[in-house]
Design an enzyme around this catalytic site. Structure first.
Site, PDB file in Angstrom:
ATOM      1  N   ARG A 245      36.084  -5.337 -29.500  1.00 50.86           N
ATOM      2  CA  ARG A 245      36.225  -3.813 -29.321  1.00 50.86           C
ATOM      3  C   ARG A 245      37.808  -3.768 -29.073  1.00 50.86           C
ATOM      4  O   ARG A 245      38.495  -4.340 -28.172  1.00 50.86           O
ATOM      5  CB  ARG A 245      35.487  -3.315 -27.964  1.00 50.86           C
ATOM      6  CG  ARG A 245      35.696  -1.897 -27.854  1.00 50.86           C
ATOM      7  CD  ARG A 245      34.695  -1.107 -28.802  1.00 50.86           C
ATOM      8  NE  ARG A 245      35.057   0.033 -28.501  1.00 50.86           N
ATOM      9  CZ  ARG A 245      34.362   0.946 -29.292  1.00 50.86           C
ATOM     10  NH1 ARG A 245      33.631   0.561 -30.487  1.00 50.86           N
ATOM     11  NH2 ARG A 245      34.539   2.200 -29.050  1.00 50.86           N
TER      12      ARG A 245
ATOM     13  N   SER B  45       7.537  -2.988   3.130  1.00 48.54           N
ATOM     14  CA  SER B  45       8.161  -3.957   3.948  1.00 48.54           C
ATOM     15  C   SER B  45       7.315  -4.462   5.071  1.00 48.54           C
ATOM     16  O   SER B  45       7.056  -5.694   5.467  1.00 48.54           O
ATOM     17  CB  SER B  45       9.610  -3.468   4.635  1.00 48.54           C
ATOM     18  OG  SER B  45      10.251  -3.047   3.611  1.00 48.54           O
TER      19      SER B  45
ATOM     20  N   SER C 160      17.172  -5.740   0.253  1.00 47.59           N
ATOM     21  CA  SER C 160      18.307  -6.182   0.553  1.00 47.59           C
ATOM     22  C   SER C 160      18.403  -6.004   2.214  1.00 47.59           C
ATOM     23  O   SER C 160      19.131  -6.581   3.019  1.00 47.59           O
ATOM     24  CB  SER C 160      19.613  -5.530  -0.104  1.00 47.59           C
ATOM     25  OG  SER C 160      19.499  -5.913  -1.626  1.00 47.59           O
TER      26      SER C 160
ATOM     27  N   ILE D 290      31.955  -2.066 -19.249  1.00 47.11           N
ATOM     28  CA  ILE D 290      32.609  -2.883 -20.209  1.00 47.11           C
ATOM     29  C   ILE D 290      32.118  -2.507 -21.879  1.00 47.11           C
ATOM     30  O   ILE D 290      32.808  -2.345 -22.676  1.00 47.11           O
ATOM     31  CB  ILE D 290      32.353  -4.542 -20.109  1.00 47.11           C
ATOM     32  CG1 ILE D 290      33.307  -4.920 -19.055  1.00 47.11           C
ATOM     33  CG2 ILE D 290      32.714  -5.195 -21.590  1.00 47.11           C
ATOM     34  CD1 ILE D 290      32.882  -6.251 -18.547  1.00 47.11           C
TER      35      ILE D 290
ATOM     36  N   GLU E  34      10.255  -8.746  -3.282  1.00 45.80           N
ATOM     37  CA  GLU E  34      10.400  -9.749  -2.224  1.00 45.80           C
ATOM     38  C   GLU E  34      11.296  -9.753  -1.120  1.00 45.80           C
ATOM     39  O   GLU E  34      12.094 -10.490  -0.780  1.00 45.80           O
ATOM     40  CB  GLU E  34      10.613 -11.047  -3.126  1.00 45.80           C
ATOM     41  CG  GLU E  34      10.034 -11.199  -4.579  1.00 45.80           C
ATOM     42  CD  GLU E  34       8.576 -12.001  -4.240  1.00 45.80           C
ATOM     43  OE1 GLU E  34       8.299 -12.332  -3.135  1.00 45.80           O
ATOM     44  OE2 GLU E  34       7.953 -12.019  -5.322  1.00 45.80           O
TER      45      GLU E  34
ATOM     46  N   GLU F 206       0.977  -0.956  -0.005  1.00 49.40           N
ATOM     47  CA  GLU F 206      -0.062  -0.076   0.030  1.00 49.40           C
ATOM     48  C   GLU F 206       0.831   1.183   0.046  1.00 49.40           C
ATOM     49  O   GLU F 206       2.063   1.039   0.255  1.00 49.40           O
ATOM     50  CB  GLU F 206      -0.929  -0.014   1.171  1.00 49.40           C
ATOM     51  CG  GLU F 206      -1.756  -1.137   1.032  1.00 49.40           C
ATOM     52  CD  GLU F 206      -2.911  -1.288   2.307  1.00 49.40           C
ATOM     53  OE1 GLU F 206      -2.774  -0.533   3.116  1.00 49.40           O
ATOM     54  OE2 GLU F 206      -3.786  -2.359   2.523  1.00 49.40           O
TER      55      GLU F 206
HETATM   56  C1  FAD Z   1       8.824  -3.187  -9.989  1.00 54.27           C
HETATM   57  C2  FAD Z   1       8.147  -3.282  -8.823  1.00 54.27           C
HETATM   58  C3  FAD Z   1       7.080  -4.424  -8.717  1.00 54.27           C
HETATM   59  C4  FAD Z   1       6.347  -4.635  -7.661  1.00 54.27           C
HETATM   60  N1  FAD Z   1       5.538  -5.622  -7.679  1.00 54.27           N
HETATM   61  C5  FAD Z   1       4.758  -5.885  -6.504  1.00 54.27           C
HETATM   62  C6  FAD Z   1       3.546  -6.565  -6.501  1.00 54.27           C
HETATM   63  O1  FAD Z   1       3.222  -7.231  -7.656  1.00 54.27           O
HETATM   64  N2  FAD Z   1       2.806  -6.778  -5.497  1.00 54.27           N
HETATM   65  C7  FAD Z   1       3.203  -5.922  -4.283  1.00 54.27           C
HETATM   66  O2  FAD Z   1       2.312  -6.369  -3.260  1.00 54.27           O
HETATM   67  N3  FAD Z   1       4.183  -5.389  -4.039  1.00 54.27           N
HETATM   68  C8  FAD Z   1       4.921  -5.118  -5.067  1.00 54.27           C
HETATM   69  N4  FAD Z   1       6.151  -4.388  -5.317  1.00 54.27           N
HETATM   70  C9  FAD Z   1       6.248  -3.627  -3.850  1.00 54.27           C
HETATM   71  C10 FAD Z   1       7.503  -4.117  -3.213  1.00 54.27           C
HETATM   72  O3  FAD Z   1       7.111  -5.424  -2.684  1.00 54.27           O
HETATM   73  C11 FAD Z   1       7.769  -3.129  -2.151  1.00 54.27           C
HETATM   74  O4  FAD Z   1       8.381  -2.015  -2.882  1.00 54.27           O
HETATM   75  C12 FAD Z   1       9.094  -3.383  -1.048  1.00 54.27           C
HETATM   76  O5  FAD Z   1       8.285  -4.476  -0.504  1.00 54.27           O
HETATM   77  C13 FAD Z   1       9.510  -2.322  -0.403  1.00 54.27           C
HETATM   78  O6  FAD Z   1       8.434  -1.860   0.147  1.00 54.27           O
HETATM   79  P1  FAD Z   1       8.528  -0.195   0.110  1.00 54.27           P
HETATM   80  O7  FAD Z   1       8.829   0.303  -1.233  1.00 54.27           O
HETATM   81  O8  FAD Z   1       7.403   0.496   0.750  1.00 54.27           O
HETATM   82  O9  FAD Z   1       9.898   0.362   0.681  1.00 54.27           O
HETATM   83  P2  FAD Z   1       9.828   0.706   2.417  1.00 54.27           P
HETATM   84  O10 FAD Z   1       9.344  -0.612   3.321  1.00 54.27           O
HETATM   85  O11 FAD Z   1       9.184   1.905   2.652  1.00 54.27           O
HETATM   86  O12 FAD Z   1      11.509   0.760   2.499  1.00 54.27           O
HETATM   87  C14 FAD Z   1      12.267   1.930   2.438  1.00 54.27           C
HETATM   88  C15 FAD Z   1      13.667   1.678   2.667  1.00 54.27           C
HETATM   89  O13 FAD Z   1      13.846   1.274   4.144  1.00 54.27           O
HETATM   90  C16 FAD Z   1      14.234   0.087   4.198  1.00 54.27           C
HETATM   91  N5  FAD Z   1      13.767  -0.619   5.442  1.00 54.27           N
HETATM   92  C17 FAD Z   1      12.546  -0.613   5.586  1.00 54.27           C
HETATM   93  N6  FAD Z   1      12.343  -1.445   6.867  1.00 54.27           N
HETATM   94  C18 FAD Z   1      13.503  -1.684   7.297  1.00 54.27           C
HETATM   95  C19 FAD Z   1      14.095  -2.407   8.371  1.00 54.27           C
HETATM   96  N7  FAD Z   1      13.475  -2.811   9.066  1.00 54.27           N
HETATM   97  N8  FAD Z   1      15.506  -2.289   8.540  1.00 54.27           N
HETATM   98  C20 FAD Z   1      16.265  -1.744   7.530  1.00 54.27           C
HETATM   99  N9  FAD Z   1      15.859  -1.092   6.600  1.00 54.27           N
HETATM  100  C21 FAD Z   1      14.564  -1.033   6.421  1.00 54.27           C
HETATM  101  C22 FAD Z   1      14.268  -0.459   3.041  1.00 54.27           C
HETATM  102  O14 FAD Z   1      15.084  -1.512   2.852  1.00 54.27           O
HETATM  103  C23 FAD Z   1      14.352   0.400   1.944  1.00 54.27           C
HETATM  104  O15 FAD Z   1      15.431   0.677   1.558  1.00 54.27           O
HETATM  105  C24 FAD Z   1       6.840  -3.924  -6.202  1.00 54.27           C
HETATM  106  C25 FAD Z   1       7.920  -3.061  -6.338  1.00 54.27           C
HETATM  107  C26 FAD Z   1       8.354  -2.957  -7.468  1.00 54.27           C
HETATM  108  C27 FAD Z   1       9.393  -1.851  -7.551  1.00 54.27           C
END
Ligand code: FAD
Length: 382
Positions: free
Chosen positions: A268, A132, A366, A337, A363, A127
């Site tokens: 190259r 995460s 990192s 490269i 998923e 949402e």
């Molecule tokens: C191309 C693409 C396709 C996607 N497809 C789907 C899909 O089909 N269905 C779906 O439901 N979602 C989908 N997503 C969403 C994706 O699962 C989320 O972007 C992902 O879970 C990360 O959540 P966020 O972007 O809200 O980042 P946030 O959770 O807001 O995190 C922001 C930053 O804070 C860091 N962070 C957060 N919590 C912690 C912690 N506890 N410790 C250390 N660092 C932390 C994260 O690593 C990140 O660097 C997609 C995303 C992309 C980019």
């Protein structure tokens, strides 16, 4: 651990490699530019068993072991990560969740056609305020006399234009945390469901990612997956199984970065010498060879553990995090490269570089995996 492949596994890998070379490679650049999912290619994957993956034959699947499934996803992603993703979602992500938690009627109605390749599937968890931290979702579930109503919006959901159904999540009450979450099978053409794909994403362009809103959507009771309040488990089942799929896609793309670089280097010359004789170029090749080999070993180890019936949560984090982080670095090497040509759409490496970044985010980011691995090592998690 024994990494020898059986004759059947080798034969399936070769069949997929041939399919990808003939059916995907010639078209991938065009549908990436058009930002559309190639349904016409996906339709050919079902009859070959490539969407049926680990789903049992009784539900229309191919009944593969996890090692074979990982090999299939690697070969598809070698040319197109989006088709690797769609195959992995059909069986290893959403398919496995429905297999484990869905009723027999749900499996027959939704799982069997999915496994046979009749349209890709979407999973709607994220949402606007949370990715995460899945348990803090706010999409509202209300009980009705004959089922449920769903109200709210999901974002960054992939396959929203082409999906046949959506595994959607909402909460009975945000105050209940993960215990309030419910999972449903929702059809995209039901009244109140609206999908709005994003345009011009940096990468993942054929994935049709975007926002999906649910306005008073009536969901029949029989479309609840698992029990009320069991949705978090359903989501974790999907996400954890998804890590093998993402790691496999990264291995396929790592190989692509390496192979495209090996093909370009001999063409190259600079200052009267082929660039392959420069130690700084050789060093990049060495990195890519090792990263590909290590990521593949971690991924196949994870697949083997799953075949032995183990949950392998740490191994899933290690494979997903390592493969995606090294893919990002390998894609950068491949771009470097290729010099200026890496920045041209006429070469594939720019696409790998754009797509690689997303692999570190989906998923489980990192950072999340890094924390999980440390917490298991430190004994904070069991
Ligand atoms: C191309 C693409 C396709 C996607 N497809 C789907 C899909 O089909 N269905 C779906 O439901 N979602 C989908 N997503 C969403 C994706 O699962 C989320 O972007 C992902 O879970 C990360 O959540 P966020 O972007 O809200 O980042 P946030 O959770 O807001 O995190 C922001 C930053 O804070 C860091 N962070 C957060 N919590 C912690 C912690 N506890 N410790 C250390 N660092 C932390 C994260 O690593 C990140 O660097 C997609 C995303 C992309 C980019």
């Amino acid at each position: 651990m024994d990494f020898d492949l059986t004759e059947e596994q080798r034969a399936i890998r070769e069949m997929v490699a041939r399919f990808a070379e003939q059916e995907i490679a010639p078209h991938v650049r065009s549908y990436d530019q058009e930002e559309r999912f190639p349904l016409e290619i996906y339709a050919k994957m079902g009859p070959l068993g490539l969407t049926g993956g680990v789903i049992p034959e009784a539900y229309g699947g191919a009944g593969m072991d996890h090692v074979t499934y990982a090999l299939v996803v690697m070969e598809l992603a070698r040319h197109c990560q989006a088709l690797g993703a769609a195959a992995s979602w059909a069986s290893g992500v959403t398919g496995v969740s429905l297999l484990r938690y869905g009723s027999d009627a749900l499996k027959r109605k939704y799982l069997a056609p999915l496994a046979q390749g009749q349209g890709p599937v979407a999973i709607a968890l994220t949402e606007t305020h949370t990715g995460s931290d899945v348990a803090s979702m706010r999409c509202k579930v209300t009980r009705t006399r004959d089922g449920y109503r769903l109200n709210g919006a999901k974002t960054w959901v992939s396959m929203i234009r082409s999906c046949r159904w959506i595994l959607a999540f909402g909460t009975l009450d945000p105050a209940l945390g993960h215990k309030g979450i419910c999972a449903f099978v929702v059809e995209p053409d039901w009244p109140g469901v609206q999908a709005m794909p994003f345009k011009h994403k940096v990468g993942f362009r054929p994935m049709e990612t975007g926002e999906i809103s649910f306005e008073n959507v009536a969901v029949p009771a029989e479309n609840l997956v698992g029990n009320e309040g069991e949705g978090f488990r359903v989501a974790m089942c999907a996400v954890e199984n998804g890590r093998l799929g993402v790691a496999s896609r990264c291995c396929g793309m790592l190989r692509a970065c390496l192979e495209e670089s090996l093909a370009y280097i001999p063409t190259r010359e600079t200052f009267g010498q082929p660039i392959g004789h420069r130690q700084l170029i050789q060093s990049k090749v060495t990195d890519m060879v090792l990263w590909h080999e290590t990521a593949t070993l971690l991924t196949l180890k994870l697949a083997r553990l799953k075949d032995q019936g183990q949950r392998a949560r740490v191994e899933a984090s290690m494979a997903k995090m390592y493969a995606s982080d090294m893919l990002m670095r390998a894609a950068e090497h491949a771009m470097q490269i290729h010099g200026a040509y890496g920045c041209s759409d006429d070469y594939n490496v720019g696409r790998y570089w754009r797509d690689a970044k997303f692999m570190q985010i989906i998923e489980g980011t990192s950072e999340i995996h890094r924390s999980l691995i440390a917490e298991y090592a430190l004994g904070y998690r069991k």
